[in-house]
Design a protein around this motif. Structure first.
Motif, PDB file in Angstrom:
ATOM      1  N   GLY A 246      38.081  97.205 -52.658  1.00 62.36           N
ATOM      2  CA  GLY A 246      38.359  96.224 -51.599  1.00 62.36           C
ATOM      3  C   GLY A 246      37.055  95.815 -50.930  1.00 62.36           C
ATOM      4  O   GLY A 246      36.107  96.615 -50.866  1.00 62.36           O
ATOM      5  N   VAL A 247      36.990  94.601 -50.434  1.00 64.38           N
ATOM      6  CA  VAL A 247      35.759  94.077 -49.841  1.00 64.38           C
ATOM      7  C   VAL A 247      36.085  93.253 -48.603  1.00 64.38           C
ATOM      8  O   VAL A 247      37.070  92.512 -48.579  1.00 64.38           O
ATOM      9  N   ASP A 248      35.274  93.407 -47.562  1.00 63.69           N
ATOM     10  CA  ASP A 248      35.268  92.491 -46.420  1.00 63.69           C
ATOM     11  C   ASP A 248      33.993  91.668 -46.492  1.00 63.69           C
ATOM     12  O   ASP A 248      32.954  92.164 -46.948  1.00 63.69           O
ATOM     13  N   PHE A 249      34.062  90.410 -46.059  1.00 61.85           N
ATOM     14  CA  PHE A 249      32.819  89.664 -45.938  1.00 61.85           C
ATOM     15  C   PHE A 249      32.831  88.790 -44.687  1.00 61.85           C
ATOM     16  O   PHE A 249      33.887  88.414 -44.176  1.00 61.85           O
ATOM     17  N   LEU A 250      31.630  88.543 -44.167  1.00 63.89           N
ATOM     18  CA  LEU A 250      31.455  87.739 -42.956  1.00 63.89           C
ATOM     19  C   LEU A 250      30.118  87.004 -43.027  1.00 63.89           C
ATOM     20  O   LEU A 250      29.303  87.226 -43.920  1.00 63.89           O
ATOM     21  N   ARG A 251      29.908  86.127 -42.056  1.00 64.61           N
ATOM     22  CA  ARG A 251      28.652  85.378 -41.976  1.00 64.61           C
ATOM     23  C   ARG A 251      27.505  86.308 -41.580  1.00 64.61           C
ATOM     24  O   ARG A 251      27.658  87.150 -40.694  1.00 64.61           O
ATOM     25  N   VAL A 252      26.345  86.111 -42.193  1.00 64.30           N
ATOM     26  CA  VAL A 252      25.157  86.838 -41.761  1.00 64.30           C
ATOM     27  C   VAL A 252      24.711  86.344 -40.393  1.00 64.30           C
ATOM     28  O   VAL A 252      24.330  87.116 -39.518  1.00 64.30           O
ATOM     29  N   ASN A 253      24.769  85.022 -40.184  1.00 65.83           N
ATOM     30  CA  ASN A 253      24.353  84.427 -38.913  1.00 65.83           C
ATOM     31  C   ASN A 253      25.575  84.257 -38.018  1.00 65.83           C
ATOM     32  O   ASN A 253      26.468  83.470 -38.319  1.00 65.83           O
ATOM     33  N   ASP A 254      25.613  85.012 -36.911  1.00 66.43           N
ATOM     34  CA  ASP A 254      26.775  84.931 -36.025  1.00 66.43           C
ATOM     35  C   ASP A 254      26.577  83.933 -34.892  1.00 66.43           C
ATOM     36  O   ASP A 254      27.416  83.838 -33.995  1.00 66.43           O
ATOM     37  N   GLU A 255      25.479  83.190 -34.905  1.00 65.46           N
ATOM     38  CA  GLU A 255      25.224  82.219 -33.847  1.00 65.46           C
ATOM     39  C   GLU A 255      25.740  80.842 -34.246  1.00 65.46           C
ATOM     40  O   GLU A 255      25.610  80.425 -35.399  1.00 65.46           O
ATOM     41  N   PHE A 256      26.312  80.149 -33.281  1.00 68.98           N
ATOM     42  CA  PHE A 256      26.796  78.782 -33.476  1.00 68.98           C
ATOM     43  C   PHE A 256      26.175  77.949 -32.357  1.00 68.98           C
ATOM     44  O   PHE A 256      26.650  77.957 -31.219  1.00 68.98           O
ATOM     45  N   ASN A 257      25.079  77.271 -32.670  1.00 66.00           N
ATOM     46  CA  ASN A 257      24.291  76.570 -31.662  1.00 66.00           C
ATOM     47  C   ASN A 257      24.510  75.062 -31.744  1.00 66.00           C
ATOM     48  O   ASN A 257      24.460  74.480 -32.837  1.00 66.00           O
ATOM     49  N   VAL A 258      24.724  74.458 -30.590  1.00 68.45           N
ATOM     50  CA  VAL A 258      25.072  73.034 -30.518  1.00 68.45           C
ATOM     51  C   VAL A 258      24.197  72.340 -29.476  1.00 68.45           C
ATOM     52  O   VAL A 258      23.992  72.874 -28.377  1.00 68.45           O
ATOM     53  N   GLN A 259      23.702  71.158 -29.826  1.00 69.18           N
ATOM     54  CA  GLN A 259      23.015  70.318 -28.861  1.00 69.18           C
ATOM     55  C   GLN A 259      23.873  69.088 -28.590  1.00 69.18           C
ATOM     56  O   GLN A 259      24.495  68.538 -29.501  1.00 69.18           O
ATOM     57  N   SER A 260      23.896  68.645 -27.326  1.00 69.66           N
ATOM     58  CA  SER A 260      24.758  67.539 -26.927  1.00 69.66           C
ATOM     59  C   SER A 260      23.997  66.565 -26.044  1.00 69.66           C
ATOM     60  O   SER A 260      23.219  66.969 -25.180  1.00 69.66           O
ATOM     61  N   ILE A 261      24.246  65.286 -26.263  1.00 71.39           N
ATOM     62  CA  ILE A 261      23.758  64.225 -25.386  1.00 71.39           C
ATOM     63  C   ILE A 261      24.981  63.479 -24.859  1.00 71.39           C
ATOM     64  O   ILE A 261      25.813  63.027 -25.644  1.00 71.39           O
ATOM     65  N   LYS A 262      25.088  63.374 -23.529  1.00 76.20           N
ATOM     66  CA  LYS A 262      26.301  62.840 -22.915  1.00 76.20           C
ATOM     67  C   LYS A 262      26.000  61.700 -21.954  1.00 76.20           C
ATOM     68  O   LYS A 262      24.983  61.720 -21.247  1.00 76.20           O
ATOM     69  N   ALA A 263      26.906  60.753 -21.925  1.00 71.87           N
ATOM     70  CA  ALA A 263      26.952  59.759 -20.854  1.00 71.87           C
ATOM     71  C   ALA A 263      28.050  60.193 -19.895  1.00 71.87           C
ATOM     72  O   ALA A 263      29.168  60.522 -20.314  1.00 71.87           O
ATOM     73  N   VAL A 264      27.739  60.241 -18.596  1.00 68.09           N
ATOM     74  CA  VAL A 264      28.634  60.827 -17.594  1.00 68.09           C
ATOM     75  C   VAL A 264      28.946  59.810 -16.497  1.00 68.09           C
ATOM     76  O   VAL A 264      28.052  59.096 -16.028  1.00 68.09           O
ATOM     77  N   ALA A 265      30.216  59.759 -16.114  1.00 72.56           N
ATOM     78  CA  ALA A 265      30.641  58.933 -14.976  1.00 72.56           C
ATOM     79  C   ALA A 265      31.380  59.831 -13.993  1.00 72.56           C
ATOM     80  O   ALA A 265      32.251  60.608 -14.390  1.00 72.56           O
ATOM     81  N   THR A 266      31.043  59.752 -12.708  1.00 70.72           N
ATOM     82  CA  THR A 266      31.675  60.598 -11.683  1.00 70.72           C
ATOM     83  C   THR A 266      32.074  59.784 -10.453  1.00 70.72           C
ATOM     84  O   THR A 266      31.516  58.716 -10.186  1.00 70.72           O
ATOM     85  N   TYR A 267      33.045  60.349  -9.749  1.00 70.35           N
ATOM     86  CA  TYR A 267      33.516  59.757  -8.486  1.00 70.35           C
ATOM     87  C   TYR A 267      33.546  60.855  -7.445  1.00 70.35           C
ATOM     88  O   TYR A 267      34.128  61.928  -7.640  1.00 70.35           O
ATOM     89  N   ARG A 268      32.905  60.607  -6.308  1.00 71.60           N
ATOM     90  CA  ARG A 268      32.843  61.590  -5.213  1.00 71.60           C
ATOM     91  C   ARG A 268      33.934  61.285  -4.189  1.00 71.60           C
ATOM     92  O   ARG A 268      34.113  60.138  -3.766  1.00 71.60           O
ATOM     93  N   PHE A 269      34.595  62.356  -3.766  1.00 72.44           N
ATOM     94  CA  PHE A 269      35.701  62.210  -2.802  1.00 72.44           C
ATOM     95  C   PHE A 269      35.182  62.119  -1.380  1.00 72.44           C
ATOM     96  O   PHE A 269      34.099  62.596  -1.067  1.00 72.44           O
TER      97      PHE A 269
END
Length: 269
Positions: A246-269
Motif C-alpha cells: 500500500g502507498v500514500d502520496f502527497l505534494r512535496v511542496n505544501d505552499e500555495f502562494n497567490v498574488q492579487s491585483i484588485k480594483a476596490v470601491a468603498t462607501y463610508r457610513f
C-alpha cells in the motif's frame, strides 16, 4: 481586457477631484474585483510513503526493483499517460466583499478590514509511472476569507497610501485523477488552508462617502495534510503499489502562494 480595466481605475483614482472633507474615519463597506496569479512552482513533485506508515520520500519499485516512477513529474495536470508536458495551472478573476473600520489621527490612519470572496484558481501536480500511467493531484479554492490590519498616511487631503497584513483562510477542493484503472485511490483531504496576507494600496476619496482604490496582496496558504491512499483494487500481486504494502502520496511542496491585483470601491457610513 484585464489590463485595460485596471488602467482605467488607476486613471480615475489619480484624476479624482479633491472634494471629501470627512477624512478616513469610521465604518465602511466595499467590493473588489481582481486578478489572481500563482507563484511559479516549476519542479514540483509527488512524494511516496511505502506501507502508509507516515514516512514519505520513499521509492515505489517494480517487481524487478526499478523505480516505478522513473518517467518523473510535472507541475500541472497530465494530458496523457506517456507525455510529461502537462497543462499549465489556471489563474483567474476573483471577487470580494469587505467590511472595515478606520481611525484617522492627523495624517496617520489605522484600521482593520475583513473580506469574504471567491477565487478561480487551479493548481495541479502529476506523477508518471512506467506502466505507463499518470497520477494528478489538484487543488482549487471554493472561497476565501481574510482579516487584516492596515496602516497608512494621508499623502494628500483625500488620498490614502497604506500597507496591510493579517491572516488568510481558503476553503479548498482537493481531487485526484489517474489513468490507472486497476488500483483504488482514496483522497484523504484537508480542505482548510490557513496562511497570511501582506500588501499595499492606494485609496482615493470621491466626494465625502465614496472611495476608489487599487490594492496588491500576496497570500501564502499552507496545505500540507491532503494525501492520496492507494489500495490494491483489482491489481495483481506484482503491482508496484501492492508490492509496497500500500502507498500514500502527497505534494512535496505544501505552499500555495497567490498574488492579487484588485480594483476596490468603498462607501463610508
Amino acid at each position: 481586457m484585464k489590463k485595460f480595466a485596471l488602467a482605467t481605475v488607476a486613471a480615475v483614482v489619480i484624476a479624482a477631484p479633491a472634494q471629501a472633507q470627512d477624512g478616513f474615519n469610521g465604518f465602511y463597506a466595499g467590493v473588489s474585483v481582481g486578478y489572481d496569479f500563482q507563484a511559479n512552482d516549476d519542479g514540483e513533485e509527488i512524494s511516496f510513503d511505502r506501507g502508509s506508515n507516515g514516512t514519505f520520500g520513499e521509492t515505489v519499485t517494480t517487481a524487478a526493483g526499478a523505480n516505478a516512477f522513473s518517467p518523473g513529474f510535472c507541475s500541472g495536470a497530465a494530458t496523457s499517460p506517456q507525455n510529461t508536458n502537462c497543462r499549465d495551472d489556471s489563474d483567474g478573476v476573483s471577487f470580494q466583499a469587505r467590511l472595515g473600520y478606520d481611525r484617522q489621527m492627523n495624517n496617520f490612519v489605522l484600521g482593520v478590514v475583513g473580506e469574504l470572496g471567491t477565487a478561480d484558481l487551479r493548481d495541479s501536480v502529476s506523477a508518471f509511472s512506467t506502466t505507463p500511467a499518470f497520477y494528478t493531484m489538484t487543488r482549487e479554492i471554493d472561497f476565501t476569507a481574510a482579516l487584516r490590519l492596515r496602516a497608512g498616511v494621508v499623502a494628500a487631503k483625500n488620498t490614502l497610501l497604506y500597507a496591510t497584513g493579517g491572516v488568510a483562510y481558503a476553503k479548498m477542493e482537493q481531487s485526484h485523477v489517474s489513468s490507472n484503472t486497476a488500483n483504488s485511490f482514496t483522497v484523504i483531504a484537508d480542505e482548510d488552508a490557513w496562511g497570511f496576507q501582506v500588501g499595499a494600496g492606494i485609496e482615493q476619496k470621491i466626494g465625502s462617502k465614496f472611495s476608489l482604490g487599487l490594492e496588491y496582496l500576496y497570500t501564502g496558504y499552507n496545505d500540507d495534510k491532503t494525501l492520496v491512499r492507494v489500495g490494491q483494487g483489482t491489481a495483481g500481486a506484482t503491482n508496484p503499489f501492492v508490492l509496497a504494502g500500500g502507498v500514500d502520496f502527497l505534494r512535496v511542496n505544501d505552499e500555495f502562494n497567490v498574488q492579487s491585483i484588485k480594483a476596490v470601491a468603498t462607501y463610508r457610513f
